[in-house]
Design a protein around this motif. Structure first.
Motif, PDB file in Angstrom:
ATOM      1  N   LEU A  15      42.964  42.246   8.870  1.00 50.10           N
ATOM      2  CA  LEU A  15      43.428  41.050   8.164  1.00 50.10           C
ATOM      3  C   LEU A  15      44.738  40.535   8.752  1.00 50.10           C
ATOM      4  O   LEU A  15      44.904  39.327   8.966  1.00 50.10           O
ATOM      5  CB  LEU A  15      43.609  41.362   6.680  1.00 50.10           C
ATOM      6  CG  LEU A  15      42.416  41.127   5.764  1.00 50.10           C
ATOM      7  CD1 LEU A  15      42.738  41.629   4.363  1.00 50.10           C
ATOM      8  CD2 LEU A  15      42.037  39.660   5.730  1.00 50.10           C
ATOM      9  N   ALA A  16      45.673  41.458   9.007  1.00 47.84           N
ATOM     10  CA  ALA A  16      46.958  41.039   9.576  1.00 47.84           C
ATOM     11  C   ALA A  16      46.768  40.369  10.931  1.00 47.84           C
ATOM     12  O   ALA A  16      47.401  39.355  11.233  1.00 47.84           O
ATOM     13  CB  ALA A  16      47.877  42.252   9.708  1.00 47.84           C
ATOM     14  N   THR A  17      45.857  40.908  11.740  1.00 43.32           N
ATOM     15  CA  THR A  17      45.593  40.328  13.055  1.00 43.32           C
ATOM     16  C   THR A  17      45.044  38.914  12.931  1.00 43.32           C
ATOM     17  O   THR A  17      45.519  37.978  13.593  1.00 43.32           O
ATOM     18  CB  THR A  17      44.577  41.193  13.818  1.00 43.32           C
ATOM     19  OG1 THR A  17      45.061  42.536  13.902  1.00 43.32           O
ATOM     20  CG2 THR A  17      44.358  40.648  15.227  1.00 43.32           C
ATOM     21  N   ALA A  18      44.025  38.738  12.074  1.00 46.37           N
ATOM     22  CA  ALA A  18      43.391  37.425  11.919  1.00 46.37           C
ATOM     23  C   ALA A  18      44.358  36.408  11.341  1.00 46.37           C
ATOM     24  O   ALA A  18      44.395  35.246  11.774  1.00 46.37           O
ATOM     25  CB  ALA A  18      42.153  37.549  11.036  1.00 46.37           C
ATOM     26  N   ILE A  19      45.165  36.830  10.374  1.00 45.38           N
ATOM     27  CA  ILE A  19      46.089  35.898   9.724  1.00 45.38           C
ATOM     28  C   ILE A  19      47.216  35.491  10.676  1.00 45.38           C
ATOM     29  O   ILE A  19      47.600  34.318  10.754  1.00 45.38           O
ATOM     30  CB  ILE A  19      46.653  36.522   8.433  1.00 45.38           C
ATOM     31  CG1 ILE A  19      45.550  36.620   7.374  1.00 45.38           C
ATOM     32  CG2 ILE A  19      47.829  35.715   7.897  1.00 45.38           C
ATOM     33  CD1 ILE A  19      45.905  37.499   6.202  1.00 45.38           C
ATOM     34  N   LEU A  20      47.740  36.460  11.437  1.00 41.55           N
ATOM     35  CA  LEU A  20      48.801  36.128  12.388  1.00 41.55           C
ATOM     36  C   LEU A  20      48.306  35.164  13.462  1.00 41.55           C
ATOM     37  O   LEU A  20      48.975  34.178  13.795  1.00 41.55           O
ATOM     38  CB  LEU A  20      49.333  37.404  13.051  1.00 41.55           C
ATOM     39  CG  LEU A  20      50.389  38.199  12.305  1.00 41.55           C
ATOM     40  CD1 LEU A  20      50.727  39.471  13.082  1.00 41.55           C
ATOM     41  CD2 LEU A  20      51.644  37.373  12.076  1.00 41.55           C
ATOM     42  N   GLY A  21      47.110  35.443  13.997  1.00 38.25           N
ATOM     43  CA  GLY A  21      46.584  34.594  15.061  1.00 38.25           C
ATOM     44  C   GLY A  21      46.303  33.182  14.598  1.00 38.25           C
ATOM     45  O   GLY A  21      46.787  32.203  15.177  1.00 38.25           O
ATOM     46  N   PRO A 120      38.271  30.027  16.165  1.00 35.28           N
ATOM     47  CA  PRO A 120      37.008  30.513  15.627  1.00 35.28           C
ATOM     48  C   PRO A 120      36.922  32.034  15.626  1.00 35.28           C
ATOM     49  O   PRO A 120      36.223  32.631  14.800  1.00 35.28           O
ATOM     50  CB  PRO A 120      35.948  29.912  16.556  1.00 35.28           C
ATOM     51  CG  PRO A 120      36.650  29.341  17.716  1.00 35.28           C
ATOM     52  CD  PRO A 120      38.105  29.295  17.428  1.00 35.28           C
ATOM     53  N   GLY A 121      37.683  32.683  16.517  1.00 36.82           N
ATOM     54  CA  GLY A 121      37.621  34.136  16.609  1.00 36.82           C
ATOM     55  C   GLY A 121      38.171  34.844  15.401  1.00 36.82           C
ATOM     56  O   GLY A 121      37.704  35.930  15.040  1.00 36.82           O
ATOM     57  N   SER A 122      39.175  34.266  14.730  1.00 36.62           N
ATOM     58  CA  SER A 122      39.778  34.944  13.582  1.00 36.62           C
ATOM     59  C   SER A 122      38.767  35.146  12.466  1.00 36.62           C
ATOM     60  O   SER A 122      38.666  36.240  11.884  1.00 36.62           O
ATOM     61  CB  SER A 122      40.995  34.153  13.083  1.00 36.62           C
ATOM     62  OG  SER A 122      40.633  32.853  12.700  1.00 36.62           O
ATOM     63  N   LEU A 123      37.992  34.111  12.153  1.00 33.87           N
ATOM     64  CA  LEU A 123      36.965  34.253  11.120  1.00 33.87           C
ATOM     65  C   LEU A 123      35.799  35.104  11.599  1.00 33.87           C
ATOM     66  O   LEU A 123      35.232  35.888  10.836  1.00 33.87           O
ATOM     67  CB  LEU A 123      36.456  32.871  10.700  1.00 33.87           C
ATOM     68  CG  LEU A 123      37.172  32.222   9.517  1.00 33.87           C
ATOM     69  CD1 LEU A 123      36.600  30.845   9.247  1.00 33.87           C
ATOM     70  CD2 LEU A 123      37.066  33.071   8.278  1.00 33.87           C
ATOM     71  N   ALA A 124      35.419  34.958  12.861  1.00 36.17           N
ATOM     72  CA  ALA A 124      34.304  35.747  13.387  1.00 36.17           C
ATOM     73  C   ALA A 124      34.622  37.236  13.335  1.00 36.17           C
ATOM     74  O   ALA A 124      33.739  38.063  13.063  1.00 36.17           O
ATOM     75  CB  ALA A 124      33.994  35.317  14.821  1.00 36.17           C
ATOM     76  N   ILE A 125      35.877  37.606  13.570  1.00 37.51           N
ATOM     77  CA  ILE A 125      36.288  39.009  13.501  1.00 37.51           C
ATOM     78  C   ILE A 125      36.113  39.548  12.086  1.00 37.51           C
ATOM     79  O   ILE A 125      35.580  40.639  11.876  1.00 37.51           O
ATOM     80  CB  ILE A 125      37.746  39.156  13.975  1.00 37.51           C
ATOM     81  CG1 ILE A 125      37.807  39.035  15.502  1.00 37.51           C
ATOM     82  CG2 ILE A 125      38.348  40.471  13.516  1.00 37.51           C
ATOM     83  CD1 ILE A 125      39.209  38.941  16.051  1.00 37.51           C
ATOM     84  N   LEU A 126      36.564  38.783  11.091  1.00 35.78           N
ATOM     85  CA  LEU A 126      36.393  39.221   9.706  1.00 35.78           C
ATOM     86  C   LEU A 126      34.922  39.331   9.337  1.00 35.78           C
ATOM     87  O   LEU A 126      34.488  40.283   8.681  1.00 35.78           O
ATOM     88  CB  LEU A 126      37.090  38.241   8.756  1.00 35.78           C
ATOM     89  CG  LEU A 126      38.607  38.083   8.892  1.00 35.78           C
ATOM     90  CD1 LEU A 126      39.121  37.094   7.852  1.00 35.78           C
ATOM     91  CD2 LEU A 126      39.302  39.422   8.745  1.00 35.78           C
ATOM     92  N   ALA A 138      37.712  39.569   1.843  1.00 34.38           N
ATOM     93  CA  ALA A 138      38.549  39.534   3.042  1.00 34.38           C
ATOM     94  C   ALA A 138      38.807  38.097   3.483  1.00 34.38           C
ATOM     95  O   ALA A 138      39.951  37.724   3.805  1.00 34.38           O
ATOM     96  CB  ALA A 138      37.875  40.319   4.169  1.00 34.38           C
ATOM     97  N   ILE A 139      37.759  37.285   3.498  1.00 37.63           N
ATOM     98  CA  ILE A 139      37.917  35.900   3.934  1.00 37.63           C
ATOM     99  C   ILE A 139      38.748  35.112   2.925  1.00 37.63           C
ATOM    100  O   ILE A 139      39.529  34.231   3.293  1.00 37.63           O
ATOM    101  CB  ILE A 139      36.542  35.252   4.160  1.00 37.63           C
ATOM    102  CG1 ILE A 139      35.846  35.940   5.334  1.00 37.63           C
ATOM    103  CG2 ILE A 139      36.660  33.768   4.439  1.00 37.63           C
ATOM    104  CD1 ILE A 139      34.403  35.543   5.522  1.00 37.63           C
ATOM    105  N   GLY A 140      38.612  35.452   1.637  1.00 40.52           N
ATOM    106  CA  GLY A 140      39.438  34.800   0.630  1.00 40.52           C
ATOM    107  C   GLY A 140      40.914  35.094   0.828  1.00 40.52           C
ATOM    108  O   GLY A 140      41.762  34.207   0.706  1.00 40.52           O
ATOM    109  N   ALA A 141      41.237  36.361   1.144  1.00 38.91           N
ATOM    110  CA  ALA A 141      42.632  36.716   1.418  1.00 38.91           C
ATOM    111  C   ALA A 141      43.142  35.992   2.657  1.00 38.91           C
ATOM    112  O   ALA A 141      44.258  35.474   2.680  1.00 38.91           O
ATOM    113  CB  ALA A 141      42.752  38.228   1.600  1.00 38.91           C
ATOM    114  N   TRP A 142      42.299  35.955   3.697  1.00 40.88           N
ATOM    115  CA  TRP A 142      42.662  35.229   4.917  1.00 40.88           C
ATOM    116  C   TRP A 142      42.915  33.761   4.606  1.00 40.88           C
ATOM    117  O   TRP A 142      43.882  33.162   5.081  1.00 40.88           O
ATOM    118  CB  TRP A 142      41.522  35.361   5.925  1.00 40.88           C
ATOM    119  CG  TRP A 142      41.667  34.530   7.157  1.00 40.88           C
ATOM    120  CD1 TRP A 142      42.285  34.877   8.326  1.00 40.88           C
ATOM    121  CD2 TRP A 142      41.171  33.201   7.359  1.00 40.88           C
ATOM    122  NE1 TRP A 142      42.214  33.850   9.238  1.00 40.88           N
ATOM    123  CE2 TRP A 142      41.528  32.808   8.671  1.00 40.88           C
ATOM    124  CE3 TRP A 142      40.457  32.307   6.572  1.00 40.88           C
ATOM    125  CZ2 TRP A 142      41.199  31.563   9.199  1.00 40.88           C
ATOM    126  CZ3 TRP A 142      40.125  31.071   7.086  1.00 40.88           C
ATOM    127  CH2 TRP A 142      40.494  30.710   8.387  1.00 40.88           C
TER     128      TRP A 142
END
Length: 491
Positions: A15-21, A120-126, A138-142
């Motif tokens: 989550l931290a990775t996707a949110i930061l990116g 697009p990668g941030s959501l695809a990772i989650l 997870a996607i809601g938190a993101w």
């Protein structure tokens, strides 16, 4: 294979990775407007230069965002995401060190390429890492934390500009990108998806067409009909025509033309184009008007527009739920009309007027209109597309929104009478600002009128009862940023 469970250390790291990116890319999409007057003053940029500083980023993002998701599926989602983050960080350094408008514009184009690779990668990772039952959480938190980043962007930009320089707006991305890459390699598993042949020809044609057409529109008011402007216009039109022909004939096109056979899909994307065009052009000039004509500091200018994002974060999901029950048509009609009304109210923002008396009423009505329309329009686009093309349909809607902003930023200043260094003159800027608001309000109102043709039962008919629980609903809007539609992802 999806194996990560909510609440585990791996889940927090992903989550931290996707949110930061994604947050890094979102913030850079919102802070630049606040810093534009200072960039122009230090670098000696005219209006056309300021347009290119914004449009260079949007151009690369709009041209590549459709194909970037396919690259992640083919070569590895973590790999492409990390490449995008590193690319974005290096381009940010170039932006921060730019010594001329031309260098900054080139660096912004490169930054847009990085943004297209990582967004697009941030959501695809989650989506690929979390087990099915934990994906929505997870996607809601993101979504929530990314929304906060988008809301804070203009204020953060203003603070950074006042703290030292507009250059800090870009240089701050370097430590964020480094942390994001470290987290990605430490916590994010590599995943791939099954994809067909990547439509490289279609991607190139679309990018060249958009770039040449934008160059023609931005440079024509400055250069007149010289060889460069005419040449760019010809190349843009020819490339886009060939792009459309290619889509109709290619075996595996970037965008299946059959999507546009559905009237509701086409109308919803046309509505997206004009509303986000009005939004992009309006917000660009509002940041300048507040600072140059009303004497706001960069921080105050950033705070002035925050009610728009706050209203959307608070109400967008609620309006989406109502649209799911009552049908989207009248939400898509009323929302753009409210956007138009908010813009007309902002005409009163002139030198000497107060924030509470002139700015706040306009931004509140403007934000309310966006809250009414953003979730229903994206859900309508997805519902009007076949399930097998849901990802492409979402990408098309996002690209259409960014293209609308791109072209509006290219055209609106000249159409409103703003050119050269007139943006430094409060009288000239105010006159252009008022003209631009009228044009943008007409664009938004046209979007509302177009929506009358949308099928009122499109959300109800899109899925069988068995599929409904697993389908995207407008009440589950995952709002990425106010300059692009929300993204819906299957649970």
């Amino acid at each position: 294979m999806s194996t990560v469970r909510w609440g585990t250390p791996a889940a927090r790291g992903i989550l931290a990775t996707a949110i930061l990116g994604s947050g890094m890319a979102m913030i850079d999409g919102t802070v630049v407007n606040v810093a534009l007057p200072h960039m122009g003053a230090e670098l000696g940029a005219a209006v056309a230069g300021l347009q290119w500083i914004v449009d260079g980023y949007l151009l690369a993002l709009a041209a590549l965002i459709l194909v970037a998701g396919s690259l992640g599926d083919r070569y590895g989602r973590r790999r492409v995401f990390v490449v995008g983050v590193i690319w974005f960080g290096v381009a940010s350094v170039l932006c921060g060190l730019a010594w001329s408008p031309q260098v900054l514009i080139g660096a912004r184009v490169l930054q847009g390429v990085g943004g297209a690779l990582l967004t697009p990668g941030s959501l695809a990772i989650l989506q690929s890492a979390f087990v099915r039952e934990d994906r929505a959480r997870a996607i809601g938190a993101w979504s929530g934390l990314s929304g906060i980043a988008a809301a804070a962007g203009p204020v953060l930009g203003g603070l950074l500009v006042q703290l030292w320089s507009w250059r800090l707006v870009f240089l701050i991305n370097v430590p964020i990108a480094a942390l994001c890459v470290w987290l990605a390699y430490r916590h994010v598993p590599e995943t791939r998806g099954a994809v067909g042949r990547i439509d490289a020809r279609g991607s190139v044609l679309g990018a060249v067409g958009l770039a040449a057409a934008t160059a023609c529109l931005v440079e024509a008011p400055v250069r007149g009909l010289d060889w460069l402007v005419v040449g760019c216009g010809v190349v843009g039109v020819v490339s886009l025509v060939v792009f459309v022909v290619h889509l109709r004939r290619a075996a595996d096109p970037l965008v299946p033309p059959s999507l546009f056979a559905d009237r509701t899909f086409t109308i919803s994307n046309a509505l997206t184009f004009v509303v986000y065009g009005a939004l992009g052009g309006g917000l660009l000039l509002m940041a300048m008007q507040l600072q140059v004509s009303l004497g706001y500091s960069p921080t105050e200018a950033g705070l002035a527009g925050m009610p728009i994002t706050v209203v959307m974060l608070l109400l967008s999901s609620r309006f989406g739920q109502w649209a799911s029950k009552a049908g989207p048509r009248w939400f898509l009609v009323v929302g753009p009309l409210l956007v138009a009304a908010g813009m007309l109210l902002l005409i009163r923002v002139t030198p000497g007027t107060s924030y509470l008396g002139a700015v706040l009423p306009g931004v509140l009505v403007f934000g309310m209109g966006l809250a009414v329309v953003v979730a229903p329009v994206t859900a309508t686009v997805l519902a009007a597309a076949p399930d097998e093309h849901a990802g492409v349909a979402s990408g098309v809607n996002n690209a259409v929104a960014r293209t609308g902003s791109l072209l509006a930023i290219a055209v609106l200043p000249a159409a409103a009478g703003l050119s050269g260094d007139a943006y430094t003159d409060p009288v000239a800027l105010t006159a252009a600002w008022q003209n631009a608001l009228v044009i943008a309000a007409v664009m938004a109102a046209i979007g509302g009128l177009l929506a009358i043709g949308v099928r009122g039962n499109v959300l109800a008919e899109a899925h069988t009862p068995e599929e409904t629980a697993d389908a995207p609903h407008p009440g589950e809007c995952l709002h990425c940023d106010i300059d692009a539609p929300p993204t819906h992802v299957r649970n």
